[in-house]
Scaffold this active site. Structure first.
Site, mmCIF file in Angstrom:
data_model
loop_
_atom_site.group_PDB
_atom_site.id
_atom_site.type_symbol
_atom_site.label_atom_id
_atom_site.label_comp_id
_atom_site.label_asym_id
_atom_site.label_seq_id
_atom_site.Cartn_x
_atom_site.Cartn_y
_atom_site.Cartn_z
ATOM 1 N N GLU A 151 0.863 -1.089 0.023
ATOM 2 C CA GLU A 151 -0.060 -0.030 0.008
ATOM 3 C C GLU A 151 0.928 1.233 -0.002
ATOM 4 O O GLU A 151 0.689 2.159 -0.675
ATOM 5 C CB GLU A 151 -0.866 -0.011 1.168
ATOM 6 C CG GLU A 151 -1.788 1.243 1.328
ATOM 7 C CD GLU A 151 -2.494 1.230 2.773
ATOM 8 O OE1 GLU A 151 -3.592 2.042 2.948
ATOM 9 O OE2 GLU A 151 -2.012 0.672 3.812
ATOM 10 N N HIS A 152 1.672 1.196 0.900
ATOM 11 C CA HIS A 152 2.724 2.496 1.087
ATOM 12 C C HIS A 152 4.259 1.755 0.939
ATOM 13 O O HIS A 152 4.529 0.968 1.489
ATOM 14 C CB HIS A 152 2.654 3.033 2.355
ATOM 15 C CG HIS A 152 1.507 3.491 2.874
ATOM 16 N ND1 HIS A 152 0.617 2.881 3.552
ATOM 17 C CD2 HIS A 152 0.752 4.765 2.549
ATOM 18 C CE1 HIS A 152 -0.575 3.487 3.788
ATOM 19 N NE2 HIS A 152 -0.327 4.479 3.144
#
Length: 431
Positions: free
Chosen positions: A325-326
């Protein structure tokens, strides 16, 4: 602290386990289906009953009055911060606003792409009174406003008195939202998907939530009478790629910032040498001593690990396989790595790129694909609040030149009525 794994010493099965995510094994589908059915059958009454059951609140009303929205006030420093965030988020999402385009694909044929805002959108902000997730609201409401969605509905859980935190009310007001319901959980998703006496039925639902909310979104999205959703959701995660020059204090802080989201969050550090891994673990222990969400962090770290891997090709394979996601590239020269990343929700470059900044104030959207969905999904943007259709103009010349090809293909597929629709036009044109 974080378990340290040497990538070169792991078997293929161990490598897969090393990159596996925590799974929610609770059987909630039947419970959520029951909630959805109750809302469909009983409407507002179900919302009052379910709020009493799950939130232990006897609601006096579902919708927040316009007067309460207008009168809501917050401390000046919070107001300034919200306005600063609105400015950067608006700038970025305005930049993403698409333009209608036109192309001629052949003589006598033009095709236009036309973009329109989704007419009715539902925004869900979890949290309730103790943790007003203002940023979650901004990340949904601003692109909806930029896209021009005329009807924007907000659902968020009530506090013990059945009210909504004033930070949420002020942020909603600043974003042009005036339809707000004190409803949370799966029942809020069901209400927006199907509508009730009080709640407007929407075309698409946005926003994060717990496993019940996620399951409810999944179920209404596969029902033709329900509503579309933004993207599959899951626990928050971050992967950090660091070299030997990275600051272990910064790395630990970024790992903890993600770990505090919840017990099922996951953080992974990839680094070249064991020395940095040990320094990061030391920093984790130091910084955890003064943080408030320590129980969430401790549970999250049990799902997390440090991977020692000095081979850059293998590091890239790990990143693209995991599809975080990050992704934080905390290396001296991070830019060349971007060209080789094929799956990530968002990428932060360099030592100063704290993921927290992206959560709140850079302007980029923090609603991102998790659980590996970055392989085939993108982060939320203005386009998610719009639809696109084509406008095709075809004249006599195009029928004469390309009609026979269309007929041949139609006949090849056994669709003689298709071919007939062109043949009649060709007959009318004559020789």
């Amino acid at each position: 602290m974080l378990t340290i794994k040497n990538w070169q010493l792991l078997s293929d099965n161990d490598k897969r386990r090393c990159l596996s995510r925590p799974r929610d094994n609770s059987a909630i589908k039947e419970n959520v289906l029951e909630i959805i059915n109750q809302v469909q059958l009983s409407g507002d009454k179900a919302l009052y009953d379910l709020t009493k059951r799950f939130d232990r609140v006897n609601l006096q009303y579902l919708q927040i009055s316009q007067e309460k929205i207008r009168q809501a006030s917050i401390p000046q420093n919070a107001l300034i911060a919200i306005k600063q965030a609105i400015e950067t988020i608006s700038s970025y999402h305005q930049f993403l606003l698409p333009e209608n385009t036109e192309i001629s694909t052949a003589s006598g044929i033009t095709i236009r792409n036309v973009y329109r805002p989704i007419q009715k959108v539902g925004l869900y902000v979890p949290g309730g009174n103790k943790t007003p997730l203002v940023s979650s609201l901004l990340m949904q409401a601003i692109p909806a406003k930029v896209a021009g969605c005329p009807i924007k509905v907000l659902c968020t859980p009530p506090d013990a008195e059945g009210e909504i935190n004033e930070h949420i009310l002020v942020a909603a007001r600043l974003c042009g939202i005036d339809t707000i319901y004190a409803i949370g959980g799966a029942q809020a998703i069901a209400a927006m998907a199907y509508g009730t006496e009080s709640v407007i039925k929407v075309d698409k639902i946005f926003g994060p939530g717990n496993s019940y909310v996620t399951q409810a979104k999944t179920l209404v999205a596969i029902d033709a009478d329900g509503a579309a959703i933004d993207m599959p959701a899951g626990p928050s995660e971050v992967m950090i790629l660091a070299d030997t020059e990275a600051n272990p204090e910064f790395i630990a802080a970024d790992l903890l910032a993600q770990a505090e989201h919840g017990p099922d969050s996951q953080v992974i550090l990839i680094c070249d040498e064991c020395e940095l891994a040990n320094q990061v673990n030391q920093q984790l222990e130091i910084q955890m001593s003064y943080l408030s969400r320590i129980e969430f962090i401790k549970q999250s770290l049990t799902n997390s690990r440090i991977i020692i891997c000095s081979n850059q090709s293998e590091q890239l394979d790990i990143i693209n396989s995991y599809a975080p996601e990050h992704l934080i590239i905390n290396r001296k020269n991070p830019e060349p790595w971007v060209e080789k990343i094929v799956a990530a929700g968002t990428v932060f470059l360099g030592s100063w790129a704290a993921e927290t900044m992206g959560d709140y104030v850079t302007g980029s959207n923090h609603v991102l694909p998790t659980s590996g969905f970055a392989r085939n999904h993108s982060g939320l943007s203005t386009l998610d609040f719009m639809t696109r259709f084509t406008v095709q103009a075809i004249n006599q010349e195009a029928i004469r030149n390309l009609g026979p090809a269309a007929m041949t293909l139609a006949e090849l597929e056994g669709l003689d009525a298709h071919a007939n629709a062109v043949q009649i036009r060709l007959n009318t044109l004559g020789d």
